[in-house]
Structures are given as structure tokens and as C-alpha cells.
Scaffold this active site. Structure first.
Site, PDB file in Angstrom:
ATOM      1  N   ASP A  67     -44.407  50.687 -45.903  1.00  0.00           N
ATOM      2  CA  ASP A  67     -43.716  49.853 -46.890  1.00  0.00           C
ATOM      3  C   ASP A  67     -43.073  50.695 -47.994  1.00  0.00           C
ATOM      4  O   ASP A  67     -43.241  50.413 -49.182  1.00  0.00           O
ATOM      5  CB  ASP A  67     -44.699  48.861 -47.534  1.00  0.00           C
ATOM      6  N   ASN A  78     -45.566  29.483 -41.453  1.00  0.00           N
ATOM      7  CA  ASN A  78     -44.562  30.537 -41.615  1.00  0.00           C
ATOM      8  C   ASN A  78     -44.779  31.342 -42.884  1.00  0.00           C
ATOM      9  O   ASN A  78     -45.300  30.833 -43.885  1.00  0.00           O
ATOM     10  CB  ASN A  78     -43.150  29.936 -41.708  1.00  0.00           C
ATOM     11  N   GLU A 116     -40.478  38.591 -44.303  1.00  0.00           N
ATOM     12  CA  GLU A 116     -41.111  39.214 -45.462  1.00  0.00           C
ATOM     13  C   GLU A 116     -40.336  40.464 -45.851  1.00  0.00           C
ATOM     14  O   GLU A 116     -39.348  40.837 -45.213  1.00  0.00           O
ATOM     15  CB  GLU A 116     -42.565  39.571 -45.163  1.00  0.00           C
ATOM     16  N   ARG A 134     -48.260  54.375 -39.814  1.00  0.00           N
ATOM     17  CA  ARG A 134     -46.881  54.054 -40.168  1.00  0.00           C
ATOM     18  C   ARG A 134     -46.357  55.171 -41.072  1.00  0.00           C
ATOM     19  O   ARG A 134     -47.053  55.624 -41.977  1.00  0.00           O
ATOM     20  CB  ARG A 134     -46.810  52.696 -40.865  1.00  0.00           C
ATOM     21  N   HIS A 140     -19.519  58.697 -27.314  1.00  0.00           N
ATOM     22  CA  HIS A 140     -19.581  58.717 -25.855  1.00  0.00           C
ATOM     23  C   HIS A 140     -19.513  57.297 -25.320  1.00  0.00           C
ATOM     24  O   HIS A 140     -20.030  56.348 -25.926  1.00  0.00           O
ATOM     25  CB  HIS A 140     -20.837  59.439 -25.356  1.00  0.00           C
ATOM     26  N   PHE A 160     -20.700  58.175 -20.877  1.00  0.00           N
ATOM     27  CA  PHE A 160     -20.974  59.611 -20.969  1.00  0.00           C
ATOM     28  C   PHE A 160     -19.716  60.476 -21.085  1.00  0.00           C
ATOM     29  O   PHE A 160     -19.813  61.689 -21.173  1.00  0.00           O
ATOM     30  CB  PHE A 160     -21.876  60.082 -19.831  1.00  0.00           C
ATOM     31  N   ASP A 203     -23.850  55.614 -30.503  1.00  0.00           N
ATOM     32  CA  ASP A 203     -22.956  56.294 -29.561  1.00  0.00           C
ATOM     33  C   ASP A 203     -22.142  57.389 -30.244  1.00  0.00           C
ATOM     34  O   ASP A 203     -21.610  58.282 -29.576  1.00  0.00           O
ATOM     35  CB  ASP A 203     -21.977  55.298 -28.923  1.00  0.00           C
ATOM     36  N   HIS A 257      -9.224  66.425 -29.492  1.00  0.00           N
ATOM     37  CA  HIS A 257      -8.900  65.148 -28.872  1.00  0.00           C
ATOM     38  C   HIS A 257      -7.446  65.142 -28.436  1.00  0.00           C
ATOM     39  O   HIS A 257      -6.576  65.775 -29.041  1.00  0.00           O
ATOM     40  CB  HIS A 257      -9.186  63.974 -29.818  1.00  0.00           C
TER      41      HIS A 257
END
Length: 482
Positions: A50, A186, A223, A323, A365, A368, A381, A458
Site C-alpha cells: 500500500d 461490498n 478500495e 508485497r 513490435h 515480432f 509493445d 525506420h
């Protein structure tokens, strides 16, 4: 805590520092402003759940979190987010020996309001550990690690049922208090206007209740509200389901000009924005906070475990201490909504490579094949970890975030993201010399180690390894690290 555990933590802390130092060497020295994103090494803190980080005007980041003994509130500070990993931690308050505030000390948050420090936390009673309510501490000290702290008591008016995870924020000049509270079957999220840091007025508005299947695994839970205000909207994340591997982060959104106390102002996303991911080895991400990194980017702070466990067969997640506090950057979609991606793997956090000459496009990617695209909503990605070069530790390799063990590599002068087969050829094809950007020295270019003079660039939306003799080619081979 036994001496072997302390020894292990000391070793782990030292190792994390070494990893961070090595990562800094790989990424290079600090670049000019806005040239590269700040990176972090996860986990930031073991056995701290937390987590809440507050960035103050004194130049420090302050971190508090739930400790697995549920008996005290701890605080640490550092001038950088990564520095919190090794900062000295101090106990600023301990639970009462009996009665109120005597059990289940959970989810502390630290805030600075009107010249004073405030810590919100949840606590039970020694005679009824589940009589959990939100409480507030106050300090006028310049350094909150020094205290002293005054108990302002329960959030007022006092709640009459199980309630926790209080937080506060200001929007359009109005301070609000939000928290989670049990009602029927709840745990819901409520919002109210604050009179002062520990008092609210009016009837709290119920703005979220668990309705989707992913919010009701193990328990029906909403929560841990946390607020991020950007792009004309108020975003509130929350956590849902049991605190095992089912735990996940959801998102509520309201227009900045709307009445936040009107439940109709809030919309809920139908799917979680951060959830367990077996590929990255993170389970049960949740109970987050937000802060701003040293480079001005938004950061989410949350906890997760690095193994998959669920309720049942004697497993109780509240008795599981493992945690861990983690941090990673928040990105923003073209429509102005936040994109959290996936809980990234342990170790150095990833970066994105943004094109220099097409600055709205990122290396990513797809099936791939490496390509350049705008608006990559499947964020992972387009995220890569910069690691030591597979064939040359003084160079670098780029490892996929959502496919750990897969690396950017060239093959027949095309650039792919592929799993390492361990061969010498693959290691060479996946290793690059990091150069100052050929078209902008504040950015980067990637030169092949086995084809010197050829760079990742590119062309027509795809990535290739080629020589770049002219200005256009150099621009296409230059990337910013975001």
C-alpha cells in the site's frame, strides 16, 4: 526480525544499488533536459505494501507504506525516487497497547496541508481487530521524520462500519476526502467535501461499487482510491478483488468541470488498467499512489508479489508479507487518458524509443516485426529495457517488456524482436553500440556491433539495419528515450 533476514535485506539493498549504478553506466551520463526519461530499479522496497509517495517543496520524496507486522507507521525520504530504496526508515508512530488504534495498522498516506503534515491510516481495536476505521495524525515539524505527531482521531463524522484507505486531494480550489467503506456485501468508494484535513461535511457520495467480474474475485471490493488530475479530467484509480493474485487496478473518470459529488459525473472503465501478468512475473498489482519523477513525468507507485497465489488451501494473503513497493512511469494516450501498460519486470524499468523525425511515433513490435507507429495503446509493445550487450557488456541490448528474454535484433538487415537462442550470432545481432543521436546529440542512435557503420533506422514504417549517409537517413536513425 531475525539477524539472517536483516543480513539478507542489507545484501539486497547493496545489490540494488549496484544494479542501479550499472544501469546508469549503460544508459550513459545525464543528458540535457528532456532528452531521456528517468528510470528506476524494481522493487523499490521489499515487504512494503500500500505504498504512498509524496513529493514536497523541500526537495524530498516521502514514502510510507504498510509493514507486514501491521503494528506501526514508517517513513523515509530521499531527494530522488530511486534514493528511497536505500533511505533510512524511521518509525513515526506505533499502535496503541489496547483499545482503539490497537490493531491492523494499514495503508498510511502522508500529505502536507496548510503548513502541516498529515498521515491518514486505517486501524482496528484490540478487542475487535476488524473494527477498522480511518484515522489521522498531524505534525507541525519541518521534517516529518522528526515529529512529534498528534492524534486527531477518527475521520469525522465518525464512520459506523468497516472503512479504510482515506486519501485527500484538491480540485478547483476545493479539498475532498475519499475512502473505502463496507456496505452490505461490498466495499465501495465514497467521496465528501473536506472542512479540514480530518473532517468532512454533508452526506458522502457513493461513486464506485464493485460490479464487474474482475472486481469480485474472492471478495467484492473497490478500495484504495488515488487521484491524478490531467487533461481536463479527474482520474481516480482504485483496487479491486481479494489481495491475492486477483488484485487489480481500475479507473474512474470525471470531467474537470463536473460536480464530483454527483455519482453520475463518474464513469468506470470496464476492464482493469493494471493487472497480474505472468510474462513479467508480477501478481496482484494494486493499492497505488501517484507522484512526479525528477524529469517531470507522472509515476505510479504500487505493490505486487513476484509469485502467483490465490485464496484457498490455507493461503491467507493478509498473512503473506511479500508485497513489494514498485514504481513505473505513466504514459498518456492520444485521447488524454492514462496508460499504465503492464506491471513491468523486476530490475531496470523500460523506456520507449520515439522517432526524432516523426515524433508522434514509437518503435514497437507487432507479430515480432519491429516497426514505427503512433498511438501504441498496447503500451508494453513499445517498451524495452536497456541491458548489458549480449555479446559485449560495454554495449547494450534492448529487451522486450512484455516478452522477457526477447530482444531487438537484426536479421537479413530487417529488425525483429525475437527470443534469444543463445547462439553467438544472435547475441551479436542483438547487441548495439549506443551513439549520440546522429541528427540530435541529445538523443540516441543504435549502431550494430557486427556491422559497424550500420544503424537501426525506420523506413516506410518498418525498422531496418542500414547505412545512413544523408541527413534524412540520420534523422530516421535517431530516437529519443521516453
Amino acid at each position: 526480525m531475525t539477524r539472517p533476514q536483516l543480513t539478507y535485506r542489507s545484501w539486497a539493498t547493496a545489490l540494488a544499488a549496484l544494479v542501479t549504478a550499472a544501469a546508469t553506466a549503460l544508459i550513459g551520463p545525464a543528458a540535457p533536459a528532456q532528452a531521456a526519461a528517468v528510470t528506476f530499479t524494481n522493487p523499490l522496497a521489499e515487504q512494503r505494501a500500500d505504498p504512498h509517495v509524496y513529493r514536497h517543496t523541500d526537495g524530498y520524496y516521502y514514502l510510507t507504506a504498510t509493514v507486514p507486522e501491521y503494528d506501526r507507521i514508517v517513513l523515509r525520504r530521499a531527494t530522488t525516487l530511486q534514493g528511497l530504496a536505500t533511505a533510512t526508515e524511521r518509525v513515526i508512530w506505533r499502535r496503541h497497547g489496547s483499545g482503539e488504534m490497537g490493531a491492523h495498522i494499514w495503508a498510511p498516506e502522508i500529505h502536507f496541508i496548510d503548513g502541516r503534515w498529515y498521515v491518514y491510516f486505517a486501524a482496528g481495536r484490540t478487542e475487535d481487530i476488524w473494527a477498522i476505521r480511518p484515522y489521522v495524525l498531524e505534525s507541525s515539524a519541518a521534517n516529518p521524520l522528526d515529529g512529534p505527531w498528534v492524534e486527531r482521531g477518527q475521520l469525522q463524522p465518525a464512520r459506523s462500519s468497516f472503512s479504510l484507505d482515506a486519501t485527500t486531494f484538491v480540485h478547483n480550489g476545493v479539498r475532498y476526502l475519499a475512502w473505502a467503506e463496507y456496505a452490505g456485501s461490498n466495499s465501495n468508494i465514497y467521496l465528501a467535501r473536506a472542512v479540514n484535513p480530518w473532517t468532512y461535511t454533508g452526506t458522502p457520495a457513493l461513486i464506485a461499487t464493485p460490479t464487474y467480474a474482475w472486481e469480485t474475485r474472492g471478495y467484492r471490493v473497490n478500495e484504495g482510491p488515488a487521484v491524478l488530475i490531467r487533461n481536463g479530467r479527474v482520474f481516480m484509480t482504485y483496487s479491486a478483488s481479494a489481495t491475492d493474485a486477483s488484485y487489480a487496478v481500475g479507473l474512474l473518470t470525471a470531467a474537470a468541470g463536473s460536480d464530483l459529488l454527483n455519482p453520475a459525473s463518474w464513469s468506470k472503465r470496464a476492464t482493469p488498467v493494471l493487472a497480474s501478468d505472468g510474462r513479467t512475473g508480477q501478481w496482484g498489482p494494486g493499492h497505488n499512489s501517484f507522484t512526479v519523477a525528477e524529469d517531470g513525468s507522472d509515476v505510479i507507485v504500487y505493490h505486487s508479489r513476484n509469485y502467483e497465489r490465490y485464496l484457498g488451501n490455507g493461503y491467507d494473503p493478509l498473512s503473506d508479507p511479500n508485497r513489494r513497493t514498485r514504481i513505473q512511469r505513466v504514459y498518456w494516450n492520444a485521447d488524454g487518458t492514462p496508460n499504465f501498460g503492464v506491471p513491468v519486470p523486476d530490475g531496470l524499468t523500460p523506456v520507449r524509443l520515439r522517432s526524432h523525425d516523426l515524433p508522434d511515433r514509437y518503435l514497437r513490435h507487432w507479430e515480432f516485426r519491429a516497426r514505427l507507429e503512433p498511438n501504441v495503446t498496447n503500451l508494453a509493445d513499445s517498451q524495452f529495457r536497456i541491458v548489458a550487450g549480449l555479446s559485449n557488456a560495454s554495449a547494450i541490448s534492448l529487451e522486450s517488456t512484455n516478452y522477457p528474454g526477447y530482444y531487438l535484433r537484426h536479421r537479413n538487415h530487417q529488425v525483429w524482436v525475437e527470443r534469444s537462442d543463445g547462439s553467438a550470432l544472435f547475441r551479436q545481432d542483438a547487441t548495439f553500440t549506443r551513439r549520440a543521436g546522429l541528427a540530435d546529440a541529445t538523443k540516441v542512435s543504435l549502431e550494430s556491433v557486427n556491422f559497424p557503420g550500420q544503424y537501426v533506422r525506420h523506413r516506410d514504417g518498418l525498422l531496418y539495419l542500414e547505412a545512413v549517409p544523408d541527413a534524412a537517413g540520420r534523422a530516421s536513425a535517431t530516437f529519443a528515450l521516453d
